[in-house]
Design an enzyme around this catalytic site. Sequence first.
Site, PDB file in Angstrom:
ATOM      1  N   LYS A 167      98.302  58.081  39.397  1.00  0.00           N
ATOM      2  CA  LYS A 167      97.567  58.901  40.369  1.00  0.00           C
ATOM      3  C   LYS A 167      98.248  58.878  41.724  1.00  0.00           C
ATOM      4  O   LYS A 167      98.454  59.920  42.352  1.00  0.00           O
ATOM      5  CB  LYS A 167      96.121  58.413  40.476  1.00  0.00           C
ATOM      6  CG  LYS A 167      95.277  59.226  41.460  1.00  0.00           C
ATOM      7  CD  LYS A 167      93.836  58.732  41.528  1.00  0.00           C
ATOM      8  CE  LYS A 167      93.029  59.144  40.325  1.00  0.00           C
ATOM      9  NZ  LYS A 167      91.582  58.838  40.496  1.00  0.00           N
ATOM     10  N   GLU A 173     104.027  48.463  38.251  1.00  0.00           N
ATOM     11  CA  GLU A 173     104.598  48.398  36.902  1.00  0.00           C
ATOM     12  C   GLU A 173     105.041  49.777  36.422  1.00  0.00           C
ATOM     13  O   GLU A 173     106.133  49.941  35.866  1.00  0.00           O
ATOM     14  CB  GLU A 173     103.579  47.828  35.907  1.00  0.00           C
ATOM     15  CG  GLU A 173     103.006  46.477  36.275  1.00  0.00           C
ATOM     16  CD  GLU A 173     101.622  46.582  36.900  1.00  0.00           C
ATOM     17  OE1 GLU A 173     100.747  45.806  36.518  1.00  0.00           O
ATOM     18  OE2 GLU A 173     101.442  47.467  37.773  1.00  0.00           O
ATOM     19  N   GLY A 232      90.247  55.926  36.118  1.00  0.00           N
ATOM     20  CA  GLY A 232      91.370  55.792  35.195  1.00  0.00           C
ATOM     21  C   GLY A 232      90.957  55.589  33.754  1.00  0.00           C
ATOM     22  O   GLY A 232      91.486  56.218  32.828  1.00  0.00           O
ATOM     23  N   ARG A 233      89.981  54.700  33.539  1.00  0.00           N
ATOM     24  CA  ARG A 233      89.579  54.386  32.162  1.00  0.00           C
ATOM     25  C   ARG A 233      88.751  55.503  31.530  1.00  0.00           C
ATOM     26  O   ARG A 233      88.483  55.476  30.332  1.00  0.00           O
ATOM     27  CB  ARG A 233      88.807  53.066  32.141  1.00  0.00           C
ATOM     28  CG  ARG A 233      87.611  53.009  33.074  1.00  0.00           C
ATOM     29  CD  ARG A 233      87.077  51.594  33.187  1.00  0.00           C
ATOM     30  NE  ARG A 233      86.013  51.447  34.176  1.00  0.00           N
ATOM     31  CZ  ARG A 233      86.219  51.263  35.483  1.00  0.00           C
ATOM     32  NH1 ARG A 233      87.459  51.247  35.961  1.00  0.00           N
ATOM     33  NH2 ARG A 233      85.201  51.102  36.308  1.00  0.00           N
ATOM     34  N   GLU A 319      86.132  46.511  32.238  1.00  0.00           N
ATOM     35  CA  GLU A 319      86.480  46.854  33.609  1.00  0.00           C
ATOM     36  C   GLU A 319      85.301  47.521  34.314  1.00  0.00           C
ATOM     37  O   GLU A 319      85.160  47.420  35.532  1.00  0.00           O
ATOM     38  CB  GLU A 319      87.704  47.787  33.620  1.00  0.00           C
ATOM     39  CG  GLU A 319      88.346  47.920  34.993  1.00  0.00           C
ATOM     40  CD  GLU A 319      89.693  48.604  34.943  1.00  0.00           C
ATOM     41  OE1 GLU A 319      90.721  47.888  34.921  1.00  0.00           O
ATOM     42  OE2 GLU A 319      89.727  49.853  34.913  1.00  0.00           O
ATOM     43  N   HIS A 350      89.939  39.278   7.323  1.00  0.00           N
ATOM     44  CA  HIS A 350      90.860  38.191   7.019  1.00  0.00           C
ATOM     45  C   HIS A 350      91.357  37.514   8.285  1.00  0.00           C
ATOM     46  O   HIS A 350      92.359  36.797   8.249  1.00  0.00           O
ATOM     47  CB  HIS A 350      92.033  38.733   6.193  1.00  0.00           C
ATOM     48  CG  HIS A 350      91.621  39.342   4.898  1.00  0.00           C
ATOM     49  ND1 HIS A 350      91.488  38.603   3.735  1.00  0.00           N
ATOM     50  CD2 HIS A 350      91.243  40.604   4.583  1.00  0.00           C
ATOM     51  CE1 HIS A 350      91.086  39.398   2.752  1.00  0.00           C
ATOM     52  NE2 HIS A 350      90.924  40.613   3.244  1.00  0.00           N
ATOM     53  N   LYS A 475      96.837  41.728  42.198  1.00  0.00           N
ATOM     54  CA  LYS A 475      97.908  42.625  42.638  1.00  0.00           C
ATOM     55  C   LYS A 475      98.466  42.182  43.990  1.00  0.00           C
ATOM     56  O   LYS A 475      99.680  42.196  44.220  1.00  0.00           O
ATOM     57  CB  LYS A 475      97.390  44.055  42.749  1.00  0.00           C
ATOM     58  CG  LYS A 475      97.081  44.740  41.428  1.00  0.00           C
ATOM     59  CD  LYS A 475      96.606  46.162  41.691  1.00  0.00           C
ATOM     60  CE  LYS A 475      96.253  46.884  40.412  1.00  0.00           C
ATOM     61  NZ  LYS A 475      95.781  48.271  40.671  1.00  0.00           N
TER      62      LYS A 475
END
Length: 515
Positions: A167, A173, A232-233, A319, A350, A475
Amino acid sequence: DYSRQQVTGETMELLFDLATADDVNIIGKMDEMRRGVVVNPTENRQVLHHALRLPKDYDFSYCAGGAQIHEDVHAVLRSIEAFVSKIRSGRAPGATGKPLRNVLAVGIGGSQLGPEFVAEALVADPNAHAAANGRTLKFLANVDPVDFFACVDGLDPEETMVVVVSKTFTTAETMLNARTAKNWLVKAMEGKASAQEVVQKHVCAVSTAIDKATDFGIDPNNIFGFWNWVGGRFSVCSAVGMVPLSLQYSFEVMQTFLAGAHDMDNHFFNTPLRNNIPVLLGLLGVWNSTFLGYETRAILPYAQALKRFPAHIQQVDMESNGKRVTLDGTVVPFATGEVNFGEPGTNGQHSFYQLMHQGRVVPADFIGFCESQQPVHLENEPVANHDELMSNFFAQPAALAEGKTLTELDQEGVPEALRAHKVFAGNRPSSSLLMSRLDAFAVGQLLATYEHRTAVQGFVWGINSFDQWGVELGKVLAKQVRTELASARGSGTYRLHGFDSNTTSLLEFYLGHAK
Protein backbone atom coordinates in the site's frame (compact mmCIF):
# COMPACT_ATOMS: atom_id res chain seq x y z
CA ASP A 1 -24.37 -28.08 11.66
CA TYR A 2 -23.39 -26.88 15.14
CA SER A 3 -25.27 -29.59 17.04
CA ARG A 4 -21.99 -30.93 18.43
CA GLN A 5 -21.12 -27.66 20.13
CA GLN A 6 -21.45 -27.52 23.92
CA VAL A 7 -24.66 -25.52 23.77
CA THR A 8 -28.33 -26.08 24.46
CA GLY A 9 -31.30 -24.21 23.07
CA GLU A 10 -31.22 -22.06 26.18
CA THR A 11 -27.52 -21.31 25.64
CA MET A 12 -28.19 -20.10 22.12
CA GLU A 13 -31.05 -17.88 23.26
CA LEU A 14 -28.81 -16.35 25.90
CA LEU A 15 -26.13 -15.73 23.25
CA PHE A 16 -28.70 -14.03 21.02
CA ASP A 17 -29.78 -11.94 24.02
CA LEU A 18 -26.13 -10.96 24.54
CA ALA A 19 -25.74 -10.05 20.87
CA THR A 20 -28.81 -7.81 20.89
CA ALA A 21 -28.20 -6.20 24.30
CA ASP A 22 -27.90 -2.41 24.18
CA ASP A 23 -24.18 -2.39 25.02
CA VAL A 24 -23.41 -4.92 22.23
CA ASN A 25 -26.09 -4.14 19.62
CA ILE A 26 -24.65 -6.42 16.98
CA ILE A 27 -27.41 -5.64 14.47
CA GLY A 28 -26.63 -1.94 14.78
CA LYS A 29 -22.88 -2.53 14.40
CA MET A 30 -23.39 -4.72 11.34
CA ASP A 31 -25.54 -2.00 9.81
CA GLU A 32 -22.97 0.68 10.61
CA MET A 33 -20.30 -1.36 8.88
CA ARG A 34 -22.57 -1.89 5.87
CA ARG A 35 -23.42 1.83 5.63
CA GLY A 36 -19.85 3.08 5.90
CA VAL A 37 -19.98 4.52 9.40
CA VAL A 38 -16.47 4.72 10.88
CA VAL A 39 -16.18 1.46 12.84
CA ASN A 40 -12.38 1.61 13.00
CA PRO A 41 -12.03 4.69 15.23
CA THR A 42 -8.34 4.32 16.11
CA GLU A 43 -7.49 4.89 12.45
CA ASN A 44 -10.64 6.92 11.71
CA ARG A 45 -11.62 4.60 8.88
CA GLN A 46 -14.66 2.98 7.37
CA VAL A 47 -14.56 -0.81 6.98
CA LEU A 48 -15.87 -1.58 3.52
CA HIS A 49 -14.21 -4.70 2.15
CA HIS A 50 -17.72 -5.85 1.21
CA ALA A 51 -17.81 -2.92 -1.27
CA LEU A 52 -15.02 -4.59 -3.24
CA ARG A 53 -17.40 -7.27 -4.54
CA LEU A 54 -20.54 -5.25 -5.29
CA PRO A 55 -21.97 -5.88 -8.79
CA LYS A 56 -21.69 -3.13 -11.42
CA ASP A 57 -25.37 -2.21 -11.26
CA TYR A 58 -25.57 -2.14 -7.44
CA ASP A 59 -27.03 0.94 -5.77
CA PHE A 60 -24.58 1.79 -2.97
CA SER A 61 -26.02 5.22 -2.25
CA TYR A 62 -27.08 4.18 1.28
CA CYS A 63 -23.38 4.15 2.25
CA ALA A 64 -21.53 7.33 3.20
CA GLY A 65 -19.79 8.26 -0.06
CA GLY A 66 -21.12 5.04 -1.52
CA ALA A 67 -21.72 6.18 -5.09
CA GLN A 68 -18.14 7.41 -5.50
CA ILE A 69 -16.72 4.36 -3.72
CA HIS A 70 -18.65 2.06 -6.06
CA GLU A 71 -17.41 3.95 -9.13
CA ASP A 72 -13.82 3.91 -7.87
CA VAL A 73 -13.94 0.16 -7.22
CA HIS A 74 -15.24 -0.63 -10.68
CA ALA A 75 -12.83 1.79 -12.34
CA VAL A 76 -9.97 -0.23 -10.85
CA LEU A 77 -11.63 -3.50 -11.86
CA ARG A 78 -11.94 -2.23 -15.44
CA SER A 79 -8.26 -1.33 -15.44
CA ILE A 80 -7.35 -4.76 -14.12
CA GLU A 81 -9.51 -6.46 -16.74
CA ALA A 82 -7.85 -4.52 -19.58
CA PHE A 83 -4.34 -5.12 -18.22
CA VAL A 84 -4.95 -8.83 -17.68
CA SER A 85 -6.40 -9.21 -21.17
CA LYS A 86 -3.28 -7.68 -22.75
CA ILE A 87 -0.89 -9.85 -20.74
CA ARG A 88 -2.76 -13.14 -21.11
CA SER A 89 -3.36 -12.67 -24.84
CA GLY A 90 0.27 -11.85 -25.52
CA ARG A 91 -0.57 -8.37 -26.84
CA ALA A 92 1.73 -6.93 -24.15
CA PRO A 93 4.84 -9.13 -24.24
CA GLY A 94 7.96 -8.80 -22.15
CA ALA A 95 11.01 -6.69 -23.02
CA THR A 96 12.47 -9.37 -25.31
CA GLY A 97 9.19 -10.11 -27.07
CA LYS A 98 8.33 -13.29 -25.17
CA PRO A 99 4.79 -13.67 -23.76
CA LEU A 100 4.52 -13.21 -20.00
CA ARG A 101 3.45 -16.61 -18.68
CA ASN A 102 4.78 -16.43 -15.11
CA VAL A 103 3.66 -14.19 -12.26
CA LEU A 104 5.71 -13.52 -9.14
CA ALA A 105 3.53 -11.76 -6.57
CA VAL A 106 5.66 -9.93 -3.99
CA GLY A 107 3.90 -9.05 -0.74
CA ILE A 108 3.52 -10.16 2.85
CA GLY A 109 0.72 -10.67 5.38
CA GLY A 110 -2.62 -9.77 3.85
CA SER A 111 -0.88 -9.11 0.54
CA GLN A 112 0.15 -12.76 0.36
CA LEU A 113 -1.83 -15.09 2.63
CA GLY A 114 -5.27 -14.37 1.21
CA PRO A 115 -4.33 -14.41 -2.48
CA GLU A 116 -2.24 -17.55 -1.96
CA PHE A 117 -5.16 -19.33 -0.26
CA VAL A 118 -7.41 -18.50 -3.23
CA ALA A 119 -4.74 -19.49 -5.74
CA GLU A 120 -4.31 -22.91 -4.13
CA ALA A 121 -8.06 -23.38 -3.80
CA LEU A 122 -8.50 -23.00 -7.56
CA VAL A 123 -5.52 -25.03 -8.80
CA ALA A 124 -7.62 -28.15 -9.43
CA ASP A 125 -10.96 -26.49 -10.21
CA PRO A 126 -11.68 -27.50 -13.83
CA ASN A 127 -12.59 -24.01 -15.09
CA ALA A 128 -9.72 -22.28 -13.30
CA HIS A 129 -7.26 -25.02 -14.23
CA ALA A 130 -8.13 -24.69 -17.91
CA ALA A 131 -7.75 -20.90 -17.74
CA ALA A 132 -4.32 -21.28 -16.11
CA ASN A 133 -2.97 -23.71 -18.69
CA GLY A 134 0.70 -22.95 -19.36
CA ARG A 135 0.89 -20.32 -16.64
CA THR A 136 2.68 -20.20 -13.26
CA LEU A 137 1.90 -18.14 -10.16
CA LYS A 138 4.32 -17.87 -7.24
CA PHE A 139 4.08 -15.82 -4.03
CA LEU A 140 7.21 -14.26 -2.52
CA ALA A 141 6.67 -13.13 1.06
CA ASN A 142 9.59 -13.98 3.31
CA VAL A 143 12.64 -11.74 3.12
CA ASP A 144 14.73 -14.86 3.70
CA PRO A 145 16.69 -15.18 0.41
CA VAL A 146 15.84 -18.87 0.34
CA ASP A 147 12.21 -17.94 -0.38
CA PHE A 148 13.29 -15.85 -3.37
CA PHE A 149 15.49 -18.68 -4.64
CA ALA A 150 12.66 -21.19 -4.34
CA CYS A 151 10.19 -18.88 -6.09
CA VAL A 152 12.30 -18.03 -9.13
CA ASP A 153 14.02 -21.39 -9.51
CA GLY A 154 12.95 -22.68 -12.91
CA LEU A 155 11.28 -19.43 -14.01
CA ASP A 156 12.37 -17.68 -17.20
CA PRO A 157 12.80 -13.98 -16.29
CA GLU A 158 11.94 -13.03 -19.86
CA GLU A 159 8.49 -14.58 -19.37
CA THR A 160 7.88 -13.29 -15.83
CA MET A 161 5.69 -10.45 -14.56
CA VAL A 162 6.46 -9.24 -11.01
CA VAL A 163 3.50 -7.84 -9.07
CA VAL A 164 4.66 -5.69 -6.13
CA VAL A 165 1.89 -5.41 -3.54
CA SER A 166 2.49 -2.72 -0.94
CA LYS A 167 0.00 0.00 0.00
CA THR A 168 2.69 2.50 1.01
CA PHE A 169 5.59 1.03 -0.99
CA THR A 170 7.62 1.19 2.22
CA THR A 171 7.09 -2.25 3.83
CA ALA A 172 10.70 -3.27 4.55
CA GLU A 173 10.50 -6.95 3.64
CA THR A 174 8.36 -6.41 0.55
CA MET A 175 10.49 -3.62 -0.87
CA LEU A 176 13.76 -5.52 -0.36
CA ASN A 177 12.17 -8.50 -2.12
CA ALA A 178 10.91 -6.17 -4.87
CA ARG A 179 14.40 -4.76 -5.40
CA THR A 180 15.80 -8.29 -5.42
CA ALA A 181 13.27 -9.34 -8.08
CA LYS A 182 13.99 -6.19 -10.10
CA ASN A 183 17.70 -6.93 -9.99
CA TRP A 184 17.03 -10.52 -11.11
CA LEU A 185 15.02 -9.31 -14.10
CA VAL A 186 17.45 -6.59 -15.17
CA LYS A 187 20.53 -8.79 -14.89
CA ALA A 188 18.89 -11.63 -16.81
CA MET A 189 18.05 -9.33 -19.73
CA GLU A 190 21.23 -7.28 -19.68
CA GLY A 191 22.28 -6.62 -23.27
CA LYS A 192 18.81 -7.51 -24.55
CA ALA A 193 16.81 -4.61 -23.14
CA SER A 194 17.43 -1.51 -21.04
CA ALA A 195 16.77 -1.59 -17.32
CA GLN A 196 14.00 0.96 -17.80
CA GLU A 197 12.26 -1.15 -20.44
CA VAL A 198 12.58 -4.29 -18.33
CA VAL A 199 10.92 -2.70 -15.32
CA GLN A 200 8.18 -1.04 -17.36
CA LYS A 201 7.25 -4.30 -19.10
CA HIS A 202 7.90 -6.81 -16.33
CA VAL A 203 6.81 -5.06 -13.12
CA CYS A 204 3.40 -3.81 -12.05
CA ALA A 205 2.22 -2.61 -8.66
CA VAL A 206 -0.75 -2.64 -6.33
CA SER A 207 -0.27 0.46 -4.22
CA THR A 208 -1.64 3.83 -3.20
CA ALA A 209 1.86 5.38 -3.34
CA ILE A 210 1.86 6.24 -7.04
CA ASP A 211 4.94 8.47 -6.75
CA LYS A 212 7.04 5.80 -5.05
CA ALA A 213 5.93 3.13 -7.54
CA THR A 214 6.82 5.33 -10.51
CA ASP A 215 10.18 6.19 -8.88
CA PHE A 216 10.75 2.42 -8.82
CA GLY A 217 10.39 2.54 -12.62
CA ILE A 218 6.88 1.14 -12.95
CA ASP A 219 4.66 2.40 -15.76
CA PRO A 220 1.88 4.52 -14.15
CA ASN A 221 -0.65 2.64 -16.30
CA ASN A 222 0.40 -0.55 -14.52
CA ILE A 223 -0.27 0.68 -10.97
CA PHE A 224 -3.56 -0.41 -9.42
CA GLY A 225 -4.88 1.31 -6.35
CA PHE A 226 -6.95 0.44 -3.33
CA TRP A 227 -8.22 2.41 -0.37
CA ASN A 228 -7.61 2.95 3.33
CA TRP A 229 -11.03 1.45 4.09
CA VAL A 230 -9.59 -1.92 3.03
CA GLY A 231 -7.55 -3.58 5.77
CA GLY A 232 -4.68 -5.71 4.51
CA ARG A 233 -6.09 -8.98 5.81
CA PHE A 234 -9.46 -8.15 4.22
CA SER A 235 -8.00 -7.11 0.85
CA VAL A 236 -8.16 -10.33 -1.21
CA CYS A 237 -11.07 -8.97 -3.27
CA SER A 238 -9.21 -5.75 -4.07
CA ALA A 239 -6.42 -5.36 -6.63
CA VAL A 240 -4.21 -7.07 -4.02
CA GLY A 241 -5.74 -10.40 -4.99
CA MET A 242 -7.46 -9.60 -8.26
CA VAL A 243 -4.31 -8.64 -10.19
CA PRO A 244 -2.16 -11.76 -9.61
CA LEU A 245 -5.13 -14.13 -9.48
CA SER A 246 -6.69 -12.77 -12.67
CA LEU A 247 -3.35 -12.99 -14.46
CA GLN A 248 -3.27 -16.66 -13.52
CA TYR A 249 -6.91 -17.74 -13.75
CA SER A 250 -8.51 -15.02 -15.95
CA PHE A 251 -10.62 -12.05 -14.94
CA GLU A 252 -13.78 -14.01 -15.72
CA VAL A 253 -13.02 -16.74 -13.17
CA MET A 254 -12.18 -14.12 -10.55
CA GLN A 255 -15.44 -12.28 -11.21
CA THR A 256 -17.18 -15.48 -10.14
CA PHE A 257 -15.11 -15.45 -6.96
CA LEU A 258 -16.25 -11.88 -6.23
CA ALA A 259 -19.86 -12.91 -6.86
CA GLY A 260 -19.54 -15.68 -4.27
CA ALA A 261 -18.19 -13.28 -1.67
CA HIS A 262 -21.00 -10.81 -2.44
CA ASP A 263 -23.53 -13.60 -2.05
CA MET A 264 -22.32 -14.23 1.51
CA ASP A 265 -22.23 -10.47 2.20
CA ASN A 266 -25.93 -10.34 1.31
CA HIS A 267 -26.61 -13.28 3.60
CA PHE A 268 -24.68 -11.68 6.47
CA PHE A 269 -26.24 -8.22 6.27
CA ASN A 270 -29.82 -9.31 5.54
CA THR A 271 -30.46 -12.64 7.32
CA PRO A 272 -31.96 -12.77 10.84
CA LEU A 273 -29.43 -13.65 13.52
CA ARG A 274 -30.76 -17.14 14.22
CA ASN A 275 -30.19 -18.23 10.62
CA ASN A 276 -27.11 -16.14 9.92
CA ILE A 277 -24.09 -18.40 9.38
CA PRO A 278 -21.30 -15.90 10.23
CA VAL A 279 -23.27 -14.71 13.27
CA LEU A 280 -23.78 -18.28 14.51
CA LEU A 281 -20.09 -19.08 14.03
CA GLY A 282 -19.09 -15.86 15.78
CA LEU A 283 -21.37 -16.38 18.78
CA LEU A 284 -20.15 -19.96 19.15
CA GLY A 285 -16.59 -18.64 19.05
CA VAL A 286 -17.36 -16.20 21.87
CA TRP A 287 -19.04 -18.99 23.85
CA ASN A 288 -16.12 -21.38 23.45
CA SER A 289 -13.35 -18.90 24.16
CA THR A 290 -14.81 -16.42 26.64
CA PHE A 291 -17.33 -18.53 28.55
CA LEU A 292 -15.82 -22.02 28.34
CA GLY A 293 -12.19 -20.86 28.32
CA TYR A 294 -11.01 -22.79 25.25
CA GLU A 295 -8.06 -20.86 23.86
CA THR A 296 -7.63 -22.56 20.49
CA ARG A 297 -9.67 -23.34 17.40
CA ALA A 298 -8.87 -25.81 14.63
CA ILE A 299 -9.80 -25.07 11.01
CA LEU A 300 -10.05 -28.47 9.32
CA PRO A 301 -10.90 -28.39 5.61
CA TYR A 302 -11.40 -31.85 4.14
CA ALA A 303 -10.13 -30.55 0.81
CA GLN A 304 -6.47 -30.43 -0.13
CA ALA A 305 -7.26 -27.37 -2.24
CA LEU A 306 -7.85 -25.44 1.00
CA LYS A 307 -4.41 -26.21 2.41
CA ARG A 308 -3.62 -22.49 2.81
CA PHE A 309 -7.04 -21.53 4.16
CA PRO A 310 -6.15 -22.11 7.85
CA ALA A 311 -3.08 -19.86 7.50
CA HIS A 312 -5.17 -17.06 5.99
CA ILE A 313 -7.87 -17.32 8.66
CA GLN A 314 -5.13 -17.42 11.27
CA GLN A 315 -4.17 -13.90 10.19
CA VAL A 316 -7.73 -12.66 9.62
CA ASP A 317 -8.79 -13.74 13.09
CA MET A 318 -5.70 -13.38 15.25
CA GLU A 319 -4.58 -10.00 13.88
CA SER A 320 -8.16 -8.74 14.17
CA ASN A 321 -9.21 -10.02 17.57
CA GLY A 322 -6.01 -10.40 19.57
CA LYS A 323 -6.59 -7.14 21.46
CA ARG A 324 -6.13 -5.98 25.06
CA VAL A 325 -8.51 -3.02 25.19
CA THR A 326 -12.05 -2.14 24.13
CA LEU A 327 -12.94 0.61 21.67
CA ASP A 328 -12.78 3.26 24.42
CA GLY A 329 -9.35 2.09 25.65
CA THR A 330 -10.58 0.16 28.70
CA VAL A 331 -8.63 -3.03 29.39
CA VAL A 332 -10.74 -6.04 28.44
CA PRO A 333 -11.37 -8.13 31.58
CA PHE A 334 -11.01 -11.40 29.63
CA ALA A 335 -8.83 -12.77 26.86
CA THR A 336 -9.98 -12.03 23.31
CA GLY A 337 -9.25 -14.04 20.20
CA GLU A 338 -8.27 -17.65 19.81
CA VAL A 339 -5.14 -19.39 18.58
CA ASN A 340 -6.22 -20.60 15.14
CA PHE A 341 -4.44 -23.43 13.39
CA GLY A 342 -5.24 -26.26 11.03
CA GLU A 343 -4.36 -28.62 8.23
CA PRO A 344 -6.37 -30.36 5.53
CA GLY A 345 -7.96 -33.66 6.41
CA THR A 346 -6.89 -36.37 6.48
CA ASN A 347 -3.34 -35.07 6.93
CA GLY A 348 -4.15 -33.45 10.26
CA GLN A 349 -5.50 -36.73 11.61
CA HIS A 350 -1.96 -38.08 11.48
CA SER A 351 -0.54 -34.99 13.13
CA PHE A 352 -2.49 -33.29 15.95
CA TYR A 353 -5.86 -35.08 16.24
CA GLN A 354 -4.39 -37.23 19.05
CA LEU A 355 -4.32 -34.12 21.23
CA MET A 356 -7.84 -33.17 20.16
CA HIS A 357 -9.25 -36.59 21.07
CA GLN A 358 -7.40 -37.32 24.33
CA GLY A 359 -5.55 -34.15 25.31
CA ARG A 360 -6.80 -30.56 25.32
CA VAL A 361 -10.27 -29.58 24.22
CA VAL A 362 -9.93 -27.83 20.84
CA PRO A 363 -13.15 -26.55 19.24
CA ALA A 364 -13.03 -27.34 15.55
CA ASP A 365 -14.57 -26.29 12.24
CA PHE A 366 -14.84 -29.19 9.79
CA ILE A 367 -15.29 -28.07 6.17
CA GLY A 368 -16.26 -30.53 3.45
CA PHE A 369 -17.67 -30.72 -0.07
CA CYS A 370 -20.12 -33.09 -1.72
CA GLU A 371 -18.16 -33.10 -4.98
CA SER A 372 -14.45 -33.41 -5.70
CA GLN A 373 -12.69 -30.99 -8.01
CA GLN A 374 -10.89 -33.97 -9.56
CA PRO A 375 -12.85 -37.18 -8.87
CA VAL A 376 -11.12 -40.58 -9.00
CA HIS A 377 -12.77 -43.99 -8.62
CA LEU A 378 -10.46 -46.90 -9.36
CA GLU A 379 -11.79 -50.18 -10.65
CA ASN A 380 -12.37 -52.78 -7.90
CA GLU A 381 -12.11 -50.13 -5.16
CA PRO A 382 -15.20 -50.12 -2.88
CA VAL A 383 -15.38 -46.33 -2.75
CA ALA A 384 -14.12 -43.38 -4.74
CA ASN A 385 -11.15 -41.42 -3.38
CA HIS A 386 -13.41 -38.53 -2.44
CA ASP A 387 -15.76 -40.84 -0.56
CA GLU A 388 -12.77 -42.17 1.39
CA LEU A 389 -11.86 -38.61 2.30
CA MET A 390 -15.42 -37.72 3.28
CA SER A 391 -15.79 -40.88 5.38
CA ASN A 392 -13.29 -39.24 7.71
CA PHE A 393 -15.04 -35.86 7.49
CA PHE A 394 -18.20 -37.47 8.90
CA ALA A 395 -16.43 -39.81 11.34
CA GLN A 396 -14.02 -37.46 13.11
CA PRO A 397 -16.51 -34.95 14.57
CA ALA A 398 -18.71 -37.88 15.63
CA ALA A 399 -15.76 -39.52 17.39
CA LEU A 400 -14.80 -36.25 19.08
CA ALA A 401 -18.37 -35.79 20.33
CA GLU A 402 -19.25 -39.35 21.34
CA GLY A 403 -15.93 -40.64 22.68
CA LYS A 404 -15.49 -44.14 24.07
CA THR A 405 -16.21 -45.34 27.63
CA LEU A 406 -14.60 -48.01 29.81
CA THR A 407 -17.83 -49.98 29.65
CA GLU A 408 -17.79 -50.02 25.86
CA LEU A 409 -14.16 -51.10 25.83
CA ASP A 410 -14.93 -53.90 28.30
CA GLN A 411 -17.80 -55.09 26.12
CA GLU A 412 -15.51 -55.04 23.08
CA GLY A 413 -13.04 -57.31 24.85
CA VAL A 414 -10.19 -54.80 25.06
CA PRO A 415 -7.52 -56.08 27.51
CA GLU A 416 -7.92 -54.45 30.91
CA ALA A 417 -4.37 -53.04 30.86
CA LEU A 418 -5.18 -51.06 27.72
CA ARG A 419 -8.66 -49.82 28.55
CA ALA A 420 -7.63 -46.61 30.31
CA HIS A 421 -5.42 -45.73 27.34
CA LYS A 422 -8.27 -46.20 24.90
CA VAL A 423 -10.87 -44.13 26.72
CA PHE A 424 -12.04 -41.03 24.83
CA ALA A 425 -13.79 -38.47 27.01
CA GLY A 426 -15.93 -37.18 24.13
CA ASN A 427 -17.99 -34.00 24.26
CA ARG A 428 -15.35 -32.22 22.15
CA PRO A 429 -17.13 -29.33 20.39
CA SER A 430 -17.15 -28.88 16.63
CA SER A 431 -19.16 -27.41 13.78
CA SER A 432 -19.46 -28.90 10.30
CA LEU A 433 -19.80 -26.86 7.11
CA LEU A 434 -20.86 -29.04 4.17
CA MET A 435 -20.92 -27.32 0.78
CA SER A 436 -21.82 -28.60 -2.68
CA ARG A 437 -18.55 -28.05 -4.52
CA LEU A 438 -15.36 -26.00 -4.23
CA ASP A 439 -15.35 -23.64 -7.20
CA ALA A 440 -14.55 -19.94 -7.50
CA PHE A 441 -18.01 -18.95 -6.25
CA ALA A 442 -17.72 -21.19 -3.18
CA VAL A 443 -14.22 -19.91 -2.41
CA GLY A 444 -15.68 -16.39 -2.30
CA GLN A 445 -18.51 -17.52 -0.04
CA LEU A 446 -16.10 -19.25 2.34
CA LEU A 447 -13.79 -16.26 2.51
CA ALA A 448 -16.62 -13.83 3.33
CA THR A 449 -18.10 -16.23 5.89
CA TYR A 450 -14.93 -16.21 7.97
CA GLU A 451 -14.26 -12.49 7.48
CA HIS A 452 -17.71 -11.72 8.89
CA ARG A 453 -17.44 -14.28 11.68
CA THR A 454 -14.31 -12.48 12.86
CA ALA A 455 -16.15 -9.14 12.86
CA VAL A 456 -19.04 -10.64 14.85
CA GLN A 457 -16.74 -11.80 17.64
CA GLY A 458 -15.08 -8.38 17.78
CA PHE A 459 -18.45 -6.63 17.91
CA VAL A 460 -19.53 -8.78 20.86
CA TRP A 461 -16.26 -8.23 22.71
CA GLY A 462 -16.42 -4.48 22.07
CA ILE A 463 -12.95 -4.34 20.53
CA ASN A 464 -11.64 -2.89 17.27
CA SER A 465 -11.18 -5.86 14.92
CA PHE A 466 -9.85 -3.63 12.15
CA ASP A 467 -6.61 -2.14 13.48
CA GLN A 468 -3.36 -3.95 14.31
CA TRP A 469 -1.18 -1.86 16.58
CA GLY A 470 0.37 -5.01 18.01
CA VAL A 471 2.55 -5.54 14.95
CA GLU A 472 4.20 -2.12 15.18
CA LEU A 473 6.61 -2.39 18.14
CA GLY A 474 8.63 -5.23 16.61
CA LYS A 475 8.98 -3.23 13.38
CA VAL A 476 10.42 -0.25 15.28
CA LEU A 477 12.95 -2.43 17.10
CA ALA A 478 13.88 -4.16 13.83
CA LYS A 479 14.81 -0.78 12.34
CA GLN A 480 17.21 -0.18 15.22
CA VAL A 481 18.80 -3.58 14.73
CA ARG A 482 19.03 -3.01 10.95
CA THR A 483 20.90 0.26 11.53
CA GLU A 484 23.43 -1.46 13.78
CA LEU A 485 23.90 -4.33 11.30
CA ALA A 486 24.47 -1.91 8.43
CA SER A 487 27.05 0.00 10.46
CA ALA A 488 28.85 -3.16 11.52
CA ARG A 489 28.95 -4.59 8.00
CA GLY A 490 30.20 -1.30 6.60
CA SER A 491 33.00 -0.65 9.09
CA GLY A 492 33.96 -4.19 9.99
CA THR A 493 33.77 -3.27 13.66
CA TYR A 494 30.86 -2.75 15.97
CA ARG A 495 29.99 -1.31 19.37
CA LEU A 496 26.43 -2.29 20.14
CA HIS A 497 24.40 0.08 22.27
CA GLY A 498 20.78 0.72 23.07
CA PHE A 499 19.74 -2.94 23.36
CA ASP A 500 18.91 -5.14 26.32
CA SER A 501 21.57 -7.60 27.39
CA ASN A 502 19.86 -10.58 25.76
CA THR A 503 19.63 -8.91 22.35
CA THR A 504 23.20 -7.59 22.65
CA SER A 505 24.53 -11.06 23.39
CA LEU A 506 22.72 -12.61 20.45
CA LEU A 507 23.83 -9.84 18.08
CA GLU A 508 27.44 -10.25 19.18
CA PHE A 509 27.28 -13.96 18.41
CA TYR A 510 25.60 -13.31 15.06
CA LEU A 511 28.11 -10.67 13.95
CA GLY A 512 31.03 -12.71 15.20
CA HIS A 513 29.91 -15.76 13.25
CA ALA A 514 28.83 -14.09 9.99
CA LYS A 515 30.92 -14.82 6.92
